[in-house]
Design a protein around this motif. Structure first.
Motif, mmCIF file in Angstrom:
data_model
loop_
_atom_site.group_PDB
_atom_site.id
_atom_site.type_symbol
_atom_site.label_atom_id
_atom_site.label_comp_id
_atom_site.label_asym_id
_atom_site.label_seq_id
_atom_site.Cartn_x
_atom_site.Cartn_y
_atom_site.Cartn_z
ATOM 1 N N LYS A 59 0.831 -1.150 -0.172
ATOM 2 C CA LYS A 59 -0.235 -0.133 -0.029
ATOM 3 C C LYS A 59 1.074 1.191 -0.123
ATOM 4 O O LYS A 59 1.941 1.263 0.905
ATOM 5 N N ILE A 60 0.756 2.013 -1.020
ATOM 6 C CA ILE A 60 1.573 3.336 -1.240
ATOM 7 C C ILE A 60 0.473 4.502 -1.183
ATOM 8 O O ILE A 60 -0.472 4.701 -1.578
ATOM 9 N N PRO A 61 0.852 5.526 -0.196
ATOM 10 C CA PRO A 61 0.088 6.579 -0.060
ATOM 11 C C PRO A 61 0.384 7.471 -1.183
ATOM 12 O O PRO A 61 1.449 7.674 -1.754
ATOM 13 N N GLY A 62 -0.608 8.003 -1.516
ATOM 14 C CA GLY A 62 -0.843 8.996 -2.746
ATOM 15 C C GLY A 62 -1.349 8.181 -4.113
ATOM 16 O O GLY A 62 -1.654 7.047 -3.861
ATOM 17 N N HIS A 63 -1.463 8.910 -5.189
ATOM 18 C CA HIS A 63 -1.868 8.281 -6.393
ATOM 19 C C HIS A 63 -0.737 7.985 -7.313
ATOM 20 O O HIS A 63 0.148 9.002 -7.572
ATOM 21 N N CYS A 64 -0.694 6.848 -7.532
ATOM 22 C CA CYS A 64 0.584 6.232 -8.481
ATOM 23 C C CYS A 64 0.207 5.990 -9.944
ATOM 24 O O CYS A 64 -0.933 5.613 -10.079
ATOM 25 N N SER A 65 0.958 6.347 -10.811
ATOM 26 C CA SER A 65 0.812 5.868 -12.143
ATOM 27 C C SER A 65 2.325 5.339 -12.639
ATOM 28 O O SER A 65 3.276 5.244 -11.977
ATOM 29 N N GLY A 66 2.393 5.238 -14.107
ATOM 30 C CA GLY A 66 3.537 5.005 -14.534
ATOM 31 C C GLY A 66 3.955 3.241 -14.305
ATOM 32 O O GLY A 66 2.977 2.517 -14.078
ATOM 33 N N GLY A 67 5.080 3.028 -14.099
ATOM 34 C CA GLY A 67 5.426 1.805 -13.871
ATOM 35 C C GLY A 67 6.679 1.299 -14.573
ATOM 36 O O GLY A 67 6.508 1.105 -15.814
ATOM 37 N N VAL A 68 7.784 1.179 -14.011
ATOM 38 C CA VAL A 68 9.111 0.811 -14.683
ATOM 39 C C VAL A 68 9.951 -0.015 -13.861
ATOM 40 O O VAL A 68 10.122 0.153 -12.703
ATOM 41 N N TRP A 69 10.195 -1.300 -14.202
ATOM 42 C CA TRP A 69 10.946 -2.244 -13.367
ATOM 43 C C TRP A 69 12.364 -1.791 -13.367
ATOM 44 O O TRP A 69 13.106 -1.586 -14.257
ATOM 45 N N LEU A 70 13.091 -2.086 -12.254
ATOM 46 C CA LEU A 70 14.514 -1.557 -11.993
ATOM 47 C C LEU A 70 15.416 -2.685 -11.756
ATOM 48 O O LEU A 70 16.643 -2.399 -11.654
ATOM 49 N N ASP A 71 15.054 -3.923 -11.617
ATOM 50 C CA ASP A 71 15.875 -5.046 -11.509
ATOM 51 C C ASP A 71 15.430 -6.118 -12.191
ATOM 52 O O ASP A 71 14.063 -6.400 -12.275
ATOM 53 N N ARG A 72 16.126 -7.160 -12.459
ATOM 54 C CA ARG A 72 15.505 -8.527 -13.251
ATOM 55 C C ARG A 72 14.945 -9.537 -12.182
ATOM 56 O O ARG A 72 14.126 -10.350 -12.791
ATOM 57 N N LYS A 73 14.821 -9.028 -11.029
ATOM 58 C CA LYS A 73 14.118 -10.058 -10.148
ATOM 59 C C LYS A 73 12.684 -9.815 -9.779
ATOM 60 O O LYS A 73 11.831 -10.243 -9.111
ATOM 61 N N GLY A 74 12.453 -8.519 -10.358
ATOM 62 C CA GLY A 74 10.920 -8.108 -10.296
ATOM 63 C C GLY A 74 10.700 -7.597 -8.706
ATOM 64 O O GLY A 74 9.573 -7.545 -8.380
ATOM 65 N N ARG A 75 11.550 -6.815 -8.078
ATOM 66 C CA ARG A 75 11.711 -6.395 -6.722
ATOM 67 C C ARG A 75 11.632 -4.933 -6.727
ATOM 68 O O ARG A 75 10.815 -4.637 -6.156
ATOM 69 N N LEU A 76 12.200 -4.226 -7.611
ATOM 70 C CA LEU A 76 12.293 -2.805 -7.357
ATOM 71 C C LEU A 76 11.478 -2.240 -8.507
ATOM 72 O O LEU A 76 11.709 -2.559 -9.711
ATOM 73 N N LEU A 77 10.373 -1.644 -8.242
ATOM 74 C CA LEU A 77 9.445 -0.824 -9.062
ATOM 75 C C LEU A 77 9.466 0.529 -9.111
ATOM 76 O O LEU A 77 9.361 1.159 -7.812
ATOM 77 N N ALA A 78 9.630 1.383 -9.897
ATOM 78 C CA ALA A 78 9.575 2.576 -10.108
ATOM 79 C C ALA A 78 8.043 3.160 -10.362
ATOM 80 O O ALA A 78 7.690 2.599 -11.295
ATOM 81 N N LEU A 79 7.778 4.012 -9.676
ATOM 82 C CA LEU A 79 6.402 4.308 -9.725
ATOM 83 C C LEU A 79 6.255 5.975 -9.924
ATOM 84 O O LEU A 79 6.955 6.557 -8.980
ATOM 85 N N ASP A 80 5.335 6.759 -10.569
ATOM 86 C CA ASP A 80 5.234 8.222 -10.546
ATOM 87 C C ASP A 80 4.090 8.445 -9.551
ATOM 88 O O ASP A 80 3.008 7.922 -9.904
ATOM 89 N N ARG A 81 4.499 9.304 -8.468
ATOM 90 C CA ARG A 81 3.599 9.483 -7.412
ATOM 91 C C ARG A 81 3.171 10.795 -7.006
ATOM 92 O O ARG A 81 4.076 11.707 -7.092
ATOM 93 N N THR A 82 1.856 11.089 -6.861
ATOM 94 C CA THR A 82 1.329 12.451 -6.506
ATOM 95 C C THR A 82 0.812 12.364 -5.131
ATOM 96 O O THR A 82 0.138 11.408 -4.990
ATOM 97 N N VAL A 83 1.238 13.035 -4.322
ATOM 98 C CA VAL A 83 0.622 12.990 -2.691
ATOM 99 C C VAL A 83 0.002 14.510 -2.650
ATOM 100 O O VAL A 83 0.538 15.621 -2.658
ATOM 101 N N ASP A 84 -1.317 14.297 -2.174
ATOM 102 C CA ASP A 84 -1.902 15.578 -1.670
ATOM 103 C C ASP A 84 -1.820 17.123 -2.572
ATOM 104 O O ASP A 84 -1.663 18.051 -2.254
ATOM 105 N N GLY A 85 -1.890 16.649 -3.731
ATOM 106 C CA GLY A 85 -1.986 17.446 -4.815
ATOM 107 C C GLY A 85 -0.672 18.123 -5.477
ATOM 108 O O GLY A 85 -0.437 19.179 -5.983
ATOM 109 N N GLY A 86 0.404 17.691 -4.756
ATOM 110 C CA GLY A 86 1.590 18.060 -5.044
ATOM 111 C C GLY A 86 2.052 17.625 -6.517
ATOM 112 O O GLY A 86 1.420 16.996 -6.961
ATOM 113 N N PRO A 87 3.438 18.003 -6.921
ATOM 114 C CA PRO A 87 4.006 17.735 -8.054
ATOM 115 C C PRO A 87 4.223 16.299 -7.976
ATOM 116 O O PRO A 87 4.356 15.385 -6.964
ATOM 117 N N VAL A 88 4.175 15.764 -9.189
ATOM 118 C CA VAL A 88 4.314 14.255 -9.565
ATOM 119 C C VAL A 88 6.014 13.703 -9.409
ATOM 120 O O VAL A 88 6.793 14.679 -9.799
#
Length: 386
Positions: free
Chosen positions: A152-181
């Motif tokens: 569970k991640i606070p904020g609204h998340c979009s995007g999605g890019v994998w950062l390792d071959r094990k599928g453990r580290l996931l990059a997401l674009d996040r906006t929290v409380d109307g702030g910049p992504v």
């Protein structure tokens, strides 16, 4: 091969997998799309790793909704996500004799559910579920059975890019409380631990678009160098060097979106060739670029190209999937695409065959601006992804 499994309209940095788009498996072996016309839509699986591509229809008892999402796995099955009465239902589809087999997996209830790009192992599939002021990460396949709540991640998340071959580290674009992504790293191996990844300035809108695990090259979109106007930039994971915003990737009348990076360029990010989708009033076509070349080569796309999709082969060719009235299942190759972008500017390339449209002229550019430094990323001090 390096493949991109995302195609569709980009809205607020979110690339949708599904609709009538085209999704490619993690290893480039299979692809899937909704085929058919009008309301008579059905899933279709493409095989891409043979001598010639071919399609296998996977129809069921009733047509599919045009908003259904598809994701092919490397074992040949196709994950489908259907929105029904406020829930997202997941099933696996596969050829079964003359018909289609379906394995129901369960459902996730949320305001919106979106499949993420395929995990590097080609077996696991994940989805983002936005509810209220938080976003849940669900593992849909690859677990014990059915959808499993991962983080569970606070904020609204979009995007999605994998950062390792094990599928453990996931990059997401996040906006929290109307702030910049801002792009954050979610560590699925630590219960969804969130750490900052991209934060060029406090006020800038920073998104990660692609990451190549061989070289560490990353492509980002940010308005840090030009507040209010987003630009494409590049950097290197785990590096202290600044993000750079090449002038050749700047345009006032076109939108450039990277969709595939040349594989096999270990620790040489400047040498990686990148394929981009170029969208303008005249239509969509293909751009080729690499950091060391400092120029953008523009080529026509084949008629019926699933704009924004493609994969690089190990021999440096770019393969573009397409379908039209004459060729219902096609894969056009841009021969010598990587070699054409040699740093010294030598070499030639052949347009995709067959091609549709005409080659476009160079994009407009304006004055050079100083690049904005990349602030500390969570991968600093850890092992390089891969």
């Amino acid at each position: 091969m390096t493949a991109c499994a995302i195609e569709g309209t980009v809205r607020d940095g979110d690339a949708a997998v599904g609709g009538t788009g085209f999704a490619i498996a993690a290893d480039g072996s299979y692809a899937a799309r909704l085929a058919g016309e009008g309301e008579a839509l059905f899933p279709e699986r493409w095989t891409l790793d043979g001598p010639e591509p071919y399609a296998v229809p996977l129809p069921l008892g009733q047509p599919e909704d045009p908003h259904a999402q598809l994701l092919p796995l490397t074992d040949g099955r196709v994950l489908i996500a259907r929105r029904v009465a406020g829930r997202c239902l997941f099933s696996l589809l596969y050829p079964a004799g003359p018909g289609t087999g379906e394995l129901p997996l369960g459902a996730v209830e949320a305001e919106s559910v979106r499949l993420l790009p395929p995990a590097p192992d080609g077996v696991c599939a994940y989805a983002l579920a936005v509810s209220g002021r938080s976003t849940g990460v669900w593992r849909v396949t690859g677990g014990a059975y059915g959808p499993e709540y991962v983080a569970k991640i606070p904020g609204h998340c979009s995007g999605g890019v994998w950062l390792d071959r094990k599928g453990r580290l996931l990059a997401l674009d996040r906006t929290v409380d109307g702030g910049p992504v801002k792009t954050v790293t979610v560590d699925l191996g630590r219960g969804g631990e969130v750490t900052p990844l991209l934060q060029l300035t406090e006020e800038s809108r920073d998104r990660l678009l692609l990451a190549d695990l061989d070289s560490g090259l990353v492509l980002i979109r940010s308005d840090a160098p030009s507040p209010g106007r987003e630009r494409l930039g590049w950097g290197v994971l785990g590096s202290a060097r600044p993000v750079r915003f090449p002038e050749c990737l700047r345009s006032a009348d076109a939108v450039l979106t990277p969709f595939a990076v040349q594989p096999g360029q270990a620790l040489t990010p400047e040498a990686c060739a990148v394929a981009l989708r170029v969208d303008a009033a005249a239509g969509s076509w293909v751009g080729l670029w690499r950091p060391a070349a400092r120029r953008l080569l523009q080529l026509p796309a084949p008629a019926g190209w699933f704009a924004g999709t493609g994969l690089w082969t190990r021999d440096g060719a770019l393969a573009l999937p397409y379908a039209n009235a004459s060729v219902p299942c096609g894969l056009a190759r841009v021969g010598g695409a990587a070699q054409a972008l040699a740093p010294e500017g030598r070499g030639r390339t052949r347009p995709a065959e067959p091609a549709g449209g005409k080659q476009r002229g160079p994009l407009g550019t304006v004055g050079v601006r100083r690049p904005v430094p990349l602030q500390q990323a969570p991968l600093m001090g850890r092992a390089m992804p891969g």
